[in-house]
Design a protein around this motif. Sequence first.
Motif, short mmCIF file in Angstrom:
data_model
loop_
_atom_site.label_atom_id
_atom_site.label_comp_id
_atom_site.label_asym_id
_atom_site.label_seq_id
_atom_site.Cartn_x
_atom_site.Cartn_y
_atom_site.Cartn_z
N GLU A 72 0.16 -20.28 40.59
CA GLU A 72 0.30 -19.55 41.96
C GLU A 72 1.72 -18.78 41.86
O GLU A 72 1.69 -17.58 42.21
CB GLU A 72 0.18 -20.50 43.15
CG GLU A 72 -1.31 -20.78 43.12
CD GLU A 72 -1.35 -22.09 44.31
OE1 GLU A 72 -0.24 -22.40 44.90
OE2 GLU A 72 -2.47 -22.35 44.46
N PHE A 73 2.73 -19.60 41.43
CA PHE A 73 4.23 -18.85 41.40
C PHE A 73 4.17 -17.89 40.47
O PHE A 73 4.79 -16.54 40.94
CB PHE A 73 5.14 -20.00 41.18
CG PHE A 73 6.46 -19.57 40.55
CD1 PHE A 73 7.35 -18.93 41.27
CD2 PHE A 73 6.57 -19.91 39.21
CE1 PHE A 73 8.55 -18.50 40.78
CE2 PHE A 73 7.64 -19.25 38.67
CZ PHE A 73 8.69 -18.77 39.27
N CYS A 74 3.57 -17.84 39.29
CA CYS A 74 3.65 -16.71 38.45
C CYS A 74 2.86 -15.56 38.90
O CYS A 74 3.29 -14.44 38.78
CB CYS A 74 2.98 -17.28 37.30
SG CYS A 74 3.95 -18.34 36.08
N ASP A 75 1.72 -15.86 39.44
CA ASP A 75 0.97 -14.65 39.88
C ASP A 75 1.78 -14.18 41.44
O ASP A 75 1.77 -12.70 41.40
CB ASP A 75 -0.57 -15.11 40.51
CG ASP A 75 -1.20 -15.43 39.48
OD1 ASP A 75 -1.14 -14.96 38.34
OD2 ASP A 75 -2.36 -16.05 39.62
N ARG A 76 2.40 -14.76 41.70
CA ARG A 76 2.93 -14.12 43.27
C ARG A 76 4.74 -13.68 42.97
O ARG A 76 4.81 -12.46 43.52
CB ARG A 76 3.29 -15.34 44.41
CG ARG A 76 3.95 -14.98 45.69
CD ARG A 76 4.10 -16.10 46.41
NE ARG A 76 5.13 -17.10 46.03
CZ ARG A 76 5.04 -18.30 45.66
NH1 ARG A 76 3.68 -18.67 45.72
NH2 ARG A 76 5.91 -19.13 44.98
N ASP A 77 5.24 -14.24 41.89
CA ASP A 77 6.55 -13.96 41.66
C ASP A 77 7.07 -13.33 40.50
O ASP A 77 7.97 -12.55 40.46
CB ASP A 77 7.51 -15.18 42.07
CG ASP A 77 7.45 -15.76 43.52
OD1 ASP A 77 7.05 -14.78 44.45
OD2 ASP A 77 7.84 -16.76 43.60
N LEU A 78 6.01 -13.30 39.50
CA LEU A 78 6.58 -12.88 38.06
C LEU A 78 5.43 -11.69 37.74
O LEU A 78 6.05 -10.63 37.39
CB LEU A 78 6.48 -14.06 37.14
CG LEU A 78 7.28 -15.33 37.33
CD1 LEU A 78 7.04 -16.27 36.25
CD2 LEU A 78 8.92 -14.67 37.51
N HIS B 128 6.03 -8.00 38.59
CA HIS B 128 7.37 -7.21 38.00
C HIS B 128 7.20 -7.17 36.68
O HIS B 128 8.11 -6.58 35.92
CB HIS B 128 8.53 -7.96 38.49
CG HIS B 128 8.61 -8.26 39.88
ND1 HIS B 128 8.95 -7.25 40.78
CD2 HIS B 128 8.52 -9.51 40.51
CE1 HIS B 128 8.85 -7.89 42.13
NE2 HIS B 128 8.45 -9.06 41.97
N LEU C 287 16.72 -15.34 38.01
CA LEU C 287 15.39 -16.26 37.95
C LEU C 287 15.44 -17.78 37.62
O LEU C 287 14.81 -18.51 37.92
CB LEU C 287 14.70 -15.56 36.69
CG LEU C 287 13.63 -14.36 36.98
CD1 LEU C 287 12.64 -14.16 35.97
CD2 LEU C 287 12.72 -14.94 38.28
N VAL D 30 15.45 -19.67 40.53
CA VAL D 30 13.91 -19.65 40.87
C VAL D 30 13.15 -20.58 40.21
O VAL D 30 12.65 -21.34 40.75
CB VAL D 30 13.40 -18.24 40.99
CG1 VAL D 30 11.90 -18.36 41.07
CG2 VAL D 30 14.07 -17.24 41.60
#
Length: 388
Positions: free
Chosen positions: A29-35, A38, A52, A55
């Motif tokens: 979820e973190f990867c899909d949302r924040d990484l 970009h 990062l 983060v």
Amino acid sequence: MATYTPTQLIGLDNMLTLEERQICDTVREFCDRDLRPHIEDWFEDHTIPRDLGPVFGQMGVLGMHLDGYGCAGTSAVAYGLACMELEAVDSGIRSFVSVQGSLAMYAIHRWGSEEQKQQWLPQMAEGKAIGCFGLTEPDFGSNPAGMRTYAKRDGDDWVISGSKMWITNGSLADVAVVWAKTDDGYAGFLVEKDTPGFTTHDIARKMSLRASITSELVLDNVRVPDSARLPEVNSLRGPLSCLNEARFGIMFGALGAARDCIDQTLEYVKERQVFDKPLSSYQLTQAKLADMVLELDKGILLALQLGRLKDEGKLPHESISLGKLNSTREAIQIARTCRTLLGASGITTEYSPIRHANNLESVLTYEGTAEMHQLILGNALTGEAAFR
């Protein structure tokens, strides 16, 4: 008729503990949302943001498999699954985390003094301090014993001269773990970024791992106190133990890149119309998909088994070579095959396979080339060393 995701065919979730599933889901979820939103720009711009670090620290993935000093102390399998999710976004992302935790932090955790651990590990776990790992040299990769970087004792200090090449996070790092020859063998030193004589130069024009900083480290009579030396090792056992930790993460991570290639390709072939039918309806398409998922799932089962052995303290380094060789070799082939199914669309970074394929060219090579791992396995099977 019901359709399955690749990992549902082996019932992956049923083989994981509740904590492992939660960690995997949280990191995804973190990867899909924040990484993921970009990563095309970072790859295009040849960079990764230094901020990062905190983060990743908040996510708890930096040194997550280490105990104490602000580290989460998770299982090896949980760490591997996190690497899989990170590399599903990009190998450069996983490399950032892997170098920090499995190379720089592990070196301090395993071979450092209590003072060094207290000084560096908590802030590295939080991502407030970044580390790098200086072993490879311009002329010595597979043969670290030939390194030319040398540390000479001078009273209570050491004077280090030499250079290191292809160092991930090099110019981002607050501290470099630098390995050098000494009169008594080999030693690791913690060299802080502002130490006189220590400089870094980023490597440009890369076609692989572009969303990652890769640097040369130059040490020109760098003077450090003996307290900067890792006191618990004076042989190549030190850096080689760190490489095994990193290879373990790569074993899982490369499969994340392969899974992402398949996921994106499955979506594409279901929508792409060829001769008035979905590309997914053709036998050759389905044959390619079936073969790729078979290799992906076999790789995941192997990685999971090796992870369980690592958690039991029963994993020999030869088995890590088995997993790293398999995962990287199959992942790059999957990425290339997915590119063929994407046709001309596959040569742009709008779709991930060409980016993953470029990255995996490096992943196949670093932390031991495919050929070196073949020879490690050959040695294990025959008792004959064929490295020279």
